[in-house]
Motif scaffolding. Sequence first.
Motif, PDB file in Angstrom:
ATOM      1  N   ALA A  40       1.663   0.711   4.842  1.00 46.58           N
ATOM      2  CA  ALA A  40       0.834   0.035   3.838  1.00 46.58           C
ATOM      3  C   ALA A  40      -0.320  -0.718   4.492  1.00 46.58           C
ATOM      4  O   ALA A  40      -1.445  -0.719   3.981  1.00 46.58           O
ATOM      5  N   GLU A  75      -7.563 -10.382  -3.348  1.00 52.77           N
ATOM      6  CA  GLU A  75      -7.743  -8.960  -3.609  1.00 52.77           C
ATOM      7  C   GLU A  75      -7.049  -8.102  -2.564  1.00 52.77           C
ATOM      8  O   GLU A  75      -6.334  -7.151  -2.887  1.00 52.77           O
ATOM      9  N   ARG A  76      -7.228  -8.448  -1.273  1.00 55.47           N
ATOM     10  CA  ARG A  76      -6.564  -7.683  -0.211  1.00 55.47           C
ATOM     11  C   ARG A  76      -5.048  -7.866  -0.286  1.00 55.47           C
ATOM     12  O   ARG A  76      -4.290  -6.917  -0.057  1.00 55.47           O
ATOM     13  N   VAL A  86      -4.452   0.057   3.655  1.00 58.09           N
ATOM     14  CA  VAL A  86      -5.410  -0.887   3.025  1.00 58.09           C
ATOM     15  C   VAL A  86      -6.275  -1.592   4.053  1.00 58.09           C
ATOM     16  O   VAL A  86      -7.082  -2.454   3.704  1.00 58.09           O
ATOM     17  N   MET A 127      -3.754  -5.663  -3.063  1.00 54.59           N
ATOM     18  CA  MET A 127      -3.772  -4.263  -2.636  1.00 54.59           C
ATOM     19  C   MET A 127      -2.599  -3.963  -1.708  1.00 54.59           C
ATOM     20  O   MET A 127      -1.946  -2.923  -1.823  1.00 54.59           O
ATOM     21  N   MET A 128      -2.323  -4.886  -0.809  1.00 55.37           N
ATOM     22  CA  MET A 128      -1.217  -4.709   0.119  1.00 55.37           C
ATOM     23  C   MET A 128       0.114  -4.748  -0.624  1.00 55.37           C
ATOM     24  O   MET A 128       1.018  -3.942  -0.352  1.00 55.37           O
ATOM     25  N   GLN A 154       0.639  -3.857  -3.706  1.00 60.32           N
ATOM     26  CA  GLN A 154       0.792  -2.603  -4.439  1.00 60.32           C
ATOM     27  C   GLN A 154       1.121  -1.452  -3.500  1.00 60.32           C
ATOM     28  O   GLN A 154       1.936  -0.576  -3.828  1.00 60.32           O
ATOM     29  N   ALA A 155       0.509  -1.444  -2.320  1.00 60.63           N
ATOM     30  CA  ALA A 155       0.790  -0.386  -1.351  1.00 60.63           C
ATOM     31  C   ALA A 155       2.239  -0.449  -0.876  1.00 60.63           C
ATOM     32  O   ALA A 155       2.892   0.589  -0.699  1.00 60.63           O
ATOM     33  N   THR A 200      -9.922  -3.845 -10.566  1.00 49.20           N
ATOM     34  CA  THR A 200      -9.990  -3.063  -9.323  1.00 49.20           C
ATOM     35  C   THR A 200      -8.971  -1.931  -9.312  1.00 49.20           C
ATOM     36  O   THR A 200      -8.979  -1.096  -8.409  1.00 49.20           O
ATOM     37  N   VAL A 247      -5.642  -2.600  -9.408  1.00 50.34           N
ATOM     38  CA  VAL A 247      -4.367  -3.156  -8.938  1.00 50.34           C
ATOM     39  C   VAL A 247      -3.484  -3.481 -10.136  1.00 50.34           C
ATOM     40  O   VAL A 247      -3.950  -4.030 -11.140  1.00 50.34           O
TER      41      VAL A 247
END
Length: 399
Positions: free
Chosen positions: A392, A338-339, A396, A342-343, A345-346, A21, A23
């Motif tokens: 962040a 996954e979420r 996301v 993403m969070m 990484q943000a 994805t 990430v």
Amino acid sequence: MNDLLSKFDPLIQERETLLATGVKDPFSLVMEEVKSPTVAICNGKETILLGTYNYMGMTFDDDVQQAGLTALKDFGSGTTGSRVLNGTYSPHRDCEEALKEFYGMDHAMVFSTGYQANLGIISTLAGKGDYVILDIDSHASIYDGCAMGNAEIVAFRHNDVEALEKRLKRLPAEAGKLVVLEGVYSMLGDVAPLKEMIRVCKENGAMTLVDEAHSMGFIGENGRGVCEDQGVIDDVDFVIGTFSKSVGTVGGFCVSNHPKFEIMRLVCRPYVFTASLPPSVMATASTSIRKLMHSGNKRAHLWENSKKLHKGLRDLGFELGTPEAQSAIIAVIMPDLERGAMMWQALLAEGLYVNLARPPATPANMTLLRCSLCAEHTAEQVDQILDMFAAAGKAVGAI
């Protein structure tokens, strides 16, 4: 040939799907430079650290560092032996004396890691024919200690006093019984009702062991943990802890008032058959422990940080692991891995490092962003952290 790694294929696939994805791997971050207990350089960017267990910020304490440097010069880099052979130097004994002073107990035994302390003490105390009764959310080292000792494992629902009592009453009265509890549970940061649990254990003839890894140094008037805070420290048979959190170095320990405790040094295999920690590590630990005895102001500041961050995250709309701040750990619940990634990484892009925790380490298959506060975080840094979470989270779609 039967590939013994094939059993991990589902996890390998999950990881590959996540990385596909875009990430970054959240479990392979490298810190290029650590500037203080609260700031490091990660991926070339100055980053606030909110994912360490450096609760009391002792890693850069001047006295702690100097003690380690002096011992390194005086005793060399290591012992090259176990504690029962050539691996006990004066700094090892001094560290155990510091632990006895800190807890006000008669005996202290230092291990090379906190994991090893649980592995060694539990497996030695409870063997075949004995029972270990534990909280379902117990740390992996606790479960591994049970398995190594070959005791019968009886688990009960998390922090449920009634469930603990029911399990105890079903066991044979004459059997050896060890109840293993944690003061603070590391995933959600919630506190155990130790006062009621210890009472139930005593009423049913069970010995008790409490792991205070995530509460030592911070919780309790003198930083002795949840046992002290709830007034049961003199009723617990064994307290396990680690140096890799509030103490700011590495190692583990057990303290006890049991009159026969010293025999553990000869019968506890993970103690007998492991090289002892370097004297420099012991010197940093004992210096830190003695300073933690007089760190009331730092404890008060850490509580302020924890309450402020908890309220701020809740006000932003995040779902948290506890209804109020109960420890230095604040868990932000994500809808899925996954979420959560993403969070994570943000937040890293904003300049904030937190821990991404995933099943099976987490309870109830949760994905968590686990925040661990430090007494060295300033009020201004906590404000920055909240701003970063807000940015962040909106980026996301988490809030």
